[in-house]
Design a protein around this motif. Structure first.
Motif, PDB file in Angstrom:
ATOM      1  N   UNK A 107       7.407   6.421  -7.996  1.00 16.99           N
ATOM      2  CA  UNK A 107       6.675   5.151  -7.991  1.00 16.99           C
ATOM      3  C   UNK A 107       6.763   4.428  -6.651  1.00 16.99           C
ATOM      4  N   UNK A 108       7.400   5.057  -5.674  1.00 19.06           N
ATOM      5  CA  UNK A 108       7.658   4.390  -4.398  1.00 19.06           C
ATOM      6  C   UNK A 108       6.382   3.918  -3.728  1.00 19.06           C
ATOM      7  N   UNK A 109       5.432   4.825  -3.536  1.00 20.33           N
ATOM      8  CA  UNK A 109       4.210   4.474  -2.818  1.00 20.33           C
ATOM      9  C   UNK A 109       3.360   3.474  -3.597  1.00 20.33           C
ATOM     10  N   UNK A 110       3.273   3.654  -4.915  1.00 22.40           N
ATOM     11  CA  UNK A 110       2.466   2.736  -5.724  1.00 22.40           C
ATOM     12  C   UNK A 110       3.010   1.316  -5.631  1.00 22.40           C
ATOM     13  N   UNK A 111       4.329   1.172  -5.767  1.00 21.98           N
ATOM     14  CA  UNK A 111       4.926  -0.157  -5.720  1.00 21.98           C
ATOM     15  C   UNK A 111       4.842  -0.758  -4.326  1.00 21.98           C
ATOM     16  N   UNK A 112       5.078   0.067  -3.303  1.00 21.59           N
ATOM     17  CA  UNK A 112       4.988  -0.438  -1.931  1.00 21.59           C
ATOM     18  C   UNK A 112       3.562  -0.879  -1.605  1.00 21.59           C
ATOM     19  N   UNK A 113       2.575  -0.158  -2.110  1.00 18.56           N
ATOM     20  CA  UNK A 113       1.182  -0.567  -1.905  1.00 18.56           C
ATOM     21  C   UNK A 113       0.924  -1.942  -2.523  1.00 18.56           C
ATOM     22  N   UNK A 114       1.467  -2.163  -3.727  1.00 18.00           N
ATOM     23  CA  UNK A 114       1.263  -3.457  -4.391  1.00 18.00           C
ATOM     24  C   UNK A 114       1.971  -4.582  -3.652  1.00 18.00           C
ATOM     25  N   UNK A 115       3.166  -4.310  -3.158  1.00 16.06           N
ATOM     26  CA  UNK A 115       3.866  -5.309  -2.352  1.00 16.06           C
ATOM     27  C   UNK A 115       3.027  -5.683  -1.136  1.00 16.06           C
ATOM     28  N   UNK A 116       2.474  -4.668  -0.492  1.00 13.63           N
ATOM     29  CA  UNK A 116       1.656  -4.928   0.692  1.00 13.63           C
ATOM     30  C   UNK A 116       0.404  -5.705   0.326  1.00 13.63           C
ATOM     31  N   UNK A 117      -0.171  -5.412  -0.822  1.00 15.11           N
ATOM     32  CA  UNK A 117      -1.345  -6.154  -1.280  1.00 15.11           C
ATOM     33  C   UNK A 117      -1.011  -7.631  -1.473  1.00 15.11           C
ATOM     34  N   UNK A 118       0.158  -7.917  -2.042  1.00 13.76           N
ATOM     35  CA  UNK A 118       0.571  -9.307  -2.230  1.00 13.76           C
ATOM     36  C   UNK A 118       0.874  -9.982  -0.898  1.00 13.76           C
TER      37      UNK A 118
END
Length: 331
Positions: A107-118
Motif C-alpha cells: 500500500x506504500x505507493x497508493x498511500x503516498x500518492x494520497x498524501x501528495x494529493x492532500x
C-alpha cells in the motif's frame, strides 16, 4: 495448526471478489456478504468458531475476543487485512497464543500518492473551489479569486520516515519541496543524501520550522495524541497538517481549536480520531480537505492485500512461519 487440511477461516468484511473466490477454493471460508461491521459479540463468536480470523481496521479485536478464542482453544491465526495492527490487542493475542500477521509493502505507493494529493489540495484550496462550483456560487475568473499558496520552495516535515514516509519524500522532492523528517532512528547518510532530507531528533524543533507537516507514523501508545494543543501552538500560523496515517495520532479537538483560532492555516485529513464519526466543526472550517479513509483504496492495492492474507494463511497451514508475521503465538 488445525487438524483438517481446510482450516475454518472467517472474514469480517467484504474483500475483492477474486480474493473471496480464491479463499473459497482453498479454505472452509465464511464470508460477510453484507459487509456490515461485526459487533464485539460477533467477533467473539467468530473467534470461538474458526482457526483463522481475517479482521480489518474496523474491527476492535480486543482482550475479550482473544479470551473467547482461548476458551474455545481453536483460533490460532489472526491474518489482518491491512498494515496497521493498532486495532488488535497484541498482548492479549500473545496470552491466547494467537499468531498475528499483516499485509505490509503493498500500500506504500497508493498511500503516498494520497498524501501528495492532500499536500497539493490544501494550500491550493481545491476543496473550497470544488464546493464553489458545485454549489453554483462561482461568478467567474477573478485576479484575486481563490488565491492559495504554491508548495514549491516550502519545507515539508515528515513524521515517520518508514516505507510510506520515504515514498512521500521522494514525491515531494519532485514538486520542489524541501524535506525534513523526524524518526526514532536517523536514516543512513546515503538515503538522506538521495532525498536531500534533514533529520530532526527533536520533533518540537521541526514542527516550529516547517510549512507542511505530514504524519506517516503508526498509531501506538507512544504516538497517541502525538500532535496535541501544545504542539499546535508551536507551528507557524501558515502551516498545514496532513494526516493519512491514523486519526488517533492527532488530538482532533485540539486540531479543531487550532484551526478555528488561526494557529495553523489548514488541514488535509484522510483519517479521523473517532471514525467514521467526524467532528462537525471540521465540516464548516475553511482550509480543510476531508476524505473517507481512502488512502489505500485502489483496486490493485486491495487485491495485493488479499493475496498477502492468503499467502500468510497458506504458509501457516503448511506448518511454517508466515512471511508477514507481527506476533508469533506459539513457541
Amino acid at each position: 495448526m488445525p487438524n483438517t487440511p481446510r482450516p475454518k477461516v472467517i472474514v469480517t468484511r467484504r474483500l475483492p471478489q477474486a480474493v473471496e473466490t480464491r479463499m473459497a477454493e482453498l479454505f472452509d471460508v465464511e464470508l460477510n456478504l453484507t459487509d456490515t461491521p461485526f459487533s464485539q459479540e460477533q467477533l467473539a463468536d467468530a473467534a470461538r468458531r474458526c482457526d483463522v480470523l481475517v479482521p480489518t481496521v474496523t474491527d476492535h479485536v480486543d482482550a475479550a475476543v482473544f479470551a473467547a478464542a482461548a476458551e474455545a482453544g481453536r483460533l490460532k491465526l489472526c491474518a489482518n487485512f491491512g498494515v496497521g495492527v493498532d486495532h488488535i490487542d497484541l498482548h492479549a493475542a500473545r496470552v491466547a497464543k494467537v499468531t498475528v500477521t499483516n499485509t505490509p509493502g503493498v500500500l506504500t505507493d497508493d498511500t503516498a500518492d494520497m498524501v501528495m494529493a492532500l499536500i497539493l489540495s490544501v494550500p491550493r484550496r481545491l476543496g473550497e473551489g470544488e464546493k464553489l462550483v458545485r454549489q453554483g456560487n462561482w461568478a467567474g475568473w477573478s485576479p484575486t479569486g481563490m488565491l492559495g499558496h504554491r508548495i514549491t520552495g516550502k519545507r515539508l516535515g515528515i513524521i515517520g520516515m518508514g516505507r510510506i514516509g520515504s515514498a512521500v519524500a521522494r514525491r515531494a522532492r519532485a514538486f520542489g519541496l524541501t524535506v525534513h523528517y523526524h524518526n526514532r532512528t536517523r536514516l543512513p547518510p546515503s538515503i538522506e543524501a538521495e532525498m536531500e532530507a534533514t533529520w530532526w531528533a527533536d520533533l518540537d524543533a521541526m514542527l516550529a520550522r516547517v510549512d507542511i507537516i505530514s504524519i506517516n507514523c503508526p498509531h501506538t501508545p507512544d504516538t497517541h495524541h502525538l500532535i496535541d494543543a501544545r504542539r499546535f501552538a508551536l507551528m507557524q500560523k501558515s502551516a498545514y497538517i496532513i494526516n493519512a496515517a491514523r486519526g488517533e495520532i492527532v488530538d482532533e479537538n485540539a486540531l479543531c481549536e487550532a484551526l478555528a483560532k488561526g494557529q495553523i492555516a489548514g488541514a488535509g485529513l484522510d483519517v479521523f480520531e473517532h471514525e467514521p464519526a467526524v467532528d462537525p466543526r471540521l465540516l464548516d472550517l475553511p482550509g480543510v480537505v476531508l476524505l473517507p479513509h481512502m488512502g489505500s483504496a485502489t483496486f490493485e492495492g486491495r487485491q495485493a492485500m488479499g493475496e498477502k492474507v492468503i499467502a500468510n494463511i497458506r504458509v501457516w497451514v503448511d506448518g511454517h512461519r508466515p512471511p508477514d508475521i507481527v506476533l508469533e503465538g506459539w513457541a
